[in-house]
Design a protein around this motif. Structure first.
Motif, PDB file in Angstrom:
ATOM      1  N   VAL A  81     113.043  23.406  11.483  1.00  0.00           N
ATOM      2  CA  VAL A  81     113.302  21.901  11.200  1.00  0.00           C
ATOM      3  C   VAL A  81     112.448  20.927  11.451  1.00  0.00           C
ATOM      4  CG1 VAL A  81     114.698  20.034   9.889  1.00  0.00           C
ATOM      5  CG2 VAL A  81     115.678  22.985   9.699  1.00  0.00           C
ATOM      6  N   ALA A  82     111.776  20.095  11.330  1.00  0.00           N
ATOM      7  CA  ALA A  82     110.333  19.928  12.422  1.00  0.00           C
ATOM      8  C   ALA A  82     110.542  18.074  12.275  1.00  0.00           C
ATOM      9  CB  ALA A  82     108.712  19.840  11.604  1.00  0.00           C
ATOM     10  N   GLU A  83     112.128  17.946  10.558  1.00  0.00           N
ATOM     11  CA  GLU A  83     111.766  16.660  10.018  1.00  0.00           C
ATOM     12  C   GLU A  83     113.231  16.618   9.435  1.00  0.00           C
ATOM     13  OE1 GLU A  83     110.008  12.633   8.886  1.00  0.00           O
ATOM     14  OE2 GLU A  83     108.925  13.807   9.341  1.00  0.00           O
ATOM     15  N   LEU A  84     113.776  15.659   9.197  1.00  0.00           N
ATOM     16  CA  LEU A  84     114.175  15.126   7.807  1.00  0.00           C
ATOM     17  C   LEU A  84     114.097  13.620   7.424  1.00  0.00           C
ATOM     18  CD1 LEU A  84     117.633  16.136   8.885  1.00  0.00           C
ATOM     19  CD2 LEU A  84     116.652  17.842   7.860  1.00  0.00           C
ATOM     20  N   ALA A  85     113.560  14.195   6.311  1.00  0.00           N
ATOM     21  CA  ALA A  85     112.656  12.624   5.908  1.00  0.00           C
ATOM     22  C   ALA A  85     113.634  12.407   4.785  1.00  0.00           C
ATOM     23  CB  ALA A  85     111.629  13.006   5.315  1.00  0.00           C
ATOM     24  N   ASP A  87     113.443  10.297   0.200  1.00  0.00           N
ATOM     25  CA  ASP A  87     112.579  10.384  -0.432  1.00  0.00           C
ATOM     26  C   ASP A  87     113.097   9.027  -1.122  1.00  0.00           C
ATOM     27  OD1 ASP A  87     114.479  10.080  -2.044  1.00  0.00           O
ATOM     28  OD2 ASP A  87     114.318  12.326  -3.489  1.00  0.00           O
ATOM     29  N   PRO A  88     112.532   8.539  -2.085  1.00  0.00           N
ATOM     30  CA  PRO A  88     112.692   7.344  -2.794  1.00  0.00           C
ATOM     31  C   PRO A  88     114.191   7.126  -3.479  1.00  0.00           C
ATOM     32  CG  PRO A  88     110.246   7.512  -3.206  1.00  0.00           C
ATOM     33  CD  PRO A  88     111.509   8.783  -2.947  1.00  0.00           C
ATOM     34  N   ARG A  89     114.798   8.342  -3.562  1.00  0.00           N
ATOM     35  CA  ARG A  89     116.052   7.749  -4.072  1.00  0.00           C
ATOM     36  C   ARG A  89     116.977   8.273  -3.146  1.00  0.00           C
ATOM     37  NH1 ARG A  89     116.465  11.563  -9.740  1.00  0.00           N
ATOM     38  NH2 ARG A  89     118.449  10.436  -9.742  1.00  0.00           N
ATOM     39  N   GLY A  90     117.138   8.215  -1.949  1.00  0.00           N
ATOM     40  CA  GLY A  90     117.432   7.983  -0.907  1.00  0.00           C
ATOM     41  C   GLY A  90     117.871   9.919  -0.671  1.00  0.00           C
ATOM     42  N   ARG A  91     117.759  10.483  -1.088  1.00  0.00           N
ATOM     43  CA  ARG A  91     117.770  12.195  -1.225  1.00  0.00           C
ATOM     44  C   ARG A  91     117.668  12.567  -0.193  1.00  0.00           C
ATOM     45  NH1 ARG A  91     116.714  14.523  -6.811  1.00  0.00           N
ATOM     46  NH2 ARG A  91     114.688  13.066  -6.466  1.00  0.00           N
ATOM     47  N   ILE A  92     117.934  13.991   0.721  1.00  0.00           N
ATOM     48  CA  ILE A  92     116.776  14.027   1.932  1.00  0.00           C
ATOM     49  C   ILE A  92     116.128  15.011   2.105  1.00  0.00           C
ATOM     50  CG2 ILE A  92     117.567  14.262   4.456  1.00  0.00           C
ATOM     51  CD1 ILE A  92     117.802  11.480   4.094  1.00  0.00           C
ATOM     52  N   SER A  93     115.151  15.088   2.298  1.00  0.00           N
ATOM     53  CA  SER A  93     114.521  16.734   2.257  1.00  0.00           C
ATOM     54  C   SER A  93     114.459  17.335   3.561  1.00  0.00           C
ATOM     55  CB  SER A  93     113.991  16.945   1.924  1.00  0.00           C
ATOM     56  OG  SER A  93     113.969  16.939  -0.163  1.00  0.00           O
ATOM     57  N   ALA A  94     114.182  18.668   4.014  1.00  0.00           N
ATOM     58  CA  ALA A  94     113.822  18.893   5.894  1.00  0.00           C
ATOM     59  C   ALA A  94     112.127  19.478   5.444  1.00  0.00           C
ATOM     60  CB  ALA A  94     114.508  20.292   5.550  1.00  0.00           C
ATOM     61  N   LEU A  95     112.036  19.489   5.843  1.00  0.00           N
ATOM     62  CA  LEU A  95     110.238  19.592   6.122  1.00  0.00           C
ATOM     63  C   LEU A  95     110.058  20.291   7.072  1.00  0.00           C
ATOM     64  CD1 LEU A  95     108.679  15.691   6.307  1.00  0.00           C
ATOM     65  CD2 LEU A  95     109.177  17.168   4.666  1.00  0.00           C
ATOM     66  N   LEU A  96     110.094  21.510   6.850  1.00  0.00           N
ATOM     67  CA  LEU A  96     110.034  22.535   7.892  1.00  0.00           C
ATOM     68  C   LEU A  96     108.609  23.067   8.946  1.00  0.00           C
ATOM     69  CD1 LEU A  96     111.629  25.399   5.329  1.00  0.00           C
ATOM     70  CD2 LEU A  96     112.725  23.490   7.569  1.00  0.00           C
ATOM     71  N   THR A  97     108.554  23.576  10.384  1.00  0.00           N
ATOM     72  CA  THR A  97     107.324  23.935  10.686  1.00  0.00           C
ATOM     73  C   THR A  97     106.484  24.882  10.521  1.00  0.00           C
ATOM     74  OG1 THR A  97     108.695  25.885  11.931  1.00  0.00           O
ATOM     75  CG2 THR A  97     108.354  23.808  12.971  1.00  0.00           C
ATOM     76  N   GLY A  99     105.308  23.883   7.125  1.00  0.00           N
ATOM     77  CA  GLY A  99     105.081  23.109   6.183  1.00  0.00           C
ATOM     78  C   GLY A  99     105.046  23.041   4.650  1.00  0.00           C
ATOM     79  N   ASN A 100     106.305  24.014   5.378  1.00  0.00           N
ATOM     80  CA  ASN A 100     107.325  23.765   3.011  1.00  0.00           C
ATOM     81  C   ASN A 100     108.457  23.134   3.570  1.00  0.00           C
ATOM     82  OD1 ASN A 100     106.328  26.750   1.935  1.00  0.00           O
ATOM     83  ND2 ASN A 100     106.895  27.336   3.484  1.00  0.00           N
ATOM     84  N   VAL A 101     108.518  22.506   2.369  1.00  0.00           N
ATOM     85  CA  VAL A 101     109.718  21.481   1.752  1.00  0.00           C
ATOM     86  C   VAL A 101     110.746  21.805   1.210  1.00  0.00           C
ATOM     87  CG1 VAL A 101     110.445  19.118   1.455  1.00  0.00           C
ATOM     88  CG2 VAL A 101     108.274  19.364   1.907  1.00  0.00           C
ATOM     89  N   LEU A 102     112.275  21.854   1.830  1.00  0.00           N
ATOM     90  CA  LEU A 102     113.079  22.516   1.635  1.00  0.00           C
ATOM     91  C   LEU A 102     114.257  21.188   0.414  1.00  0.00           C
ATOM     92  CD1 LEU A 102     115.493  24.588   0.481  1.00  0.00           C
ATOM     93  CD2 LEU A 102     116.139  24.654   2.936  1.00  0.00           C
ATOM     94  N   ARG A 103     114.713  20.704  -0.480  1.00  0.00           N
ATOM     95  CA  ARG A 103     115.639  19.770  -0.713  1.00  0.00           C
ATOM     96  C   ARG A 103     117.098  20.192   0.006  1.00  0.00           C
ATOM     97  NH1 ARG A 103     118.701  17.015  -2.224  1.00  0.00           N
ATOM     98  NH2 ARG A 103     118.540  16.184  -4.406  1.00  0.00           N
ATOM     99  N   LEU A 104     117.586  19.475   0.315  1.00  0.00           N
ATOM    100  CA  LEU A 104     119.331  19.703   1.320  1.00  0.00           C
ATOM    101  C   LEU A 104     120.548  18.456   0.533  1.00  0.00           C
ATOM    102  CD1 LEU A 104     118.159  18.622   5.382  1.00  0.00           C
ATOM    103  CD2 LEU A 104     118.586  20.708   3.402  1.00  0.00           C
ATOM    104  N   THR A 105     120.295  19.397  -0.892  1.00  0.00           N
ATOM    105  CA  THR A 105     121.554  19.455  -2.017  1.00  0.00           C
ATOM    106  C   THR A 105     122.608  18.845  -1.205  1.00  0.00           C
ATOM    107  OG1 THR A 105     120.771  21.462  -2.744  1.00  0.00           O
ATOM    108  CG2 THR A 105     122.578  20.525  -3.896  1.00  0.00           C
ATOM    109  N   GLY A 106     123.198  17.607  -1.821  1.00  0.00           N
ATOM    110  CA  GLY A 106     124.322  16.892  -1.920  1.00  0.00           C
ATOM    111  C   GLY A 106     123.890  15.811  -0.463  1.00  0.00           C
ATOM    112  N   VAL A 107     123.097  16.321   0.420  1.00  0.00           N
ATOM    113  CA  VAL A 107     122.220  15.406   1.598  1.00  0.00           C
ATOM    114  C   VAL A 107     121.488  13.965   1.276  1.00  0.00           C
ATOM    115  CG1 VAL A 107     121.798  14.671   3.452  1.00  0.00           C
ATOM    116  CG2 VAL A 107     122.596  17.226   2.862  1.00  0.00           C
TER     117      VAL A 107
END
Length: 130
Positions: A81-85, A87-97, A99-107
């Motif tokens: 996990v490079a970063e947790l970011a 989105d405009p709706r307040g949901r969090i995605s994990a930016l992986l090392t 380059g992929n993006v994984l949406r964290l359900t419920g976070v």
């Protein structure tokens, strides 16, 4: 072969109102589906939503994040996990090392601090409230 089961430090799930709404929809379709046997498969729709709402979420521990969906799950160690970011709706995605993006359900931004604490991660730039 021994299967080791770790209990997560934190389990983030969808709001409980979604489970209640799925139960109401399931009970509401029973009379409709019971009218004719051809309509019985319509029960599968609210049942699938109920299972998804009950199961989907993100489990957090010191080793990483496990994102659960209706039929499977993905484990990502904290080292990937490079970063947790947000989105405009307040949901969090994990930016992986990689380059992929994984949406964290419920976070969301409101429970991000708890997720980071449960994972033993430090906060570099906490999100500012809008």
């Amino acid at each position: 072969m021994t299967i080791v089961s770790r209990k997560p430090v934190l389990r983030v799930r969808k709001p409980g109102a979604l489970v209640v709404a799925a139960l109401i929809a399931l009970f509401g379709t029973v009379p409709f589906a019971g009218a004719r046997w051809q309509l019985a498969p319509i029960l599968l729709i609210p049942l699938a939503i109920l299972v998804w709402a009950w199961r989907a979420g993100t489990d957090v521990d010191a080793e990483g994040l496990r994102v659960r969906a209706l039929a499977g799950s993905t484990f990502v160690p904290w080292s990937r996990v490079a970063e947790l970011a947000p989105d405009p709706r307040g949901r969090i995605s994990a930016l992986l090392t990689d380059g992929n993006v994984l949406r964290l359900t419920g976070v969301t931004t409101s429970n991000l601090q708890a997720v980071l604490r449960a994972g033993g991660q430090e906060v570099n730039n906490p999100p500012t409230p809008d």
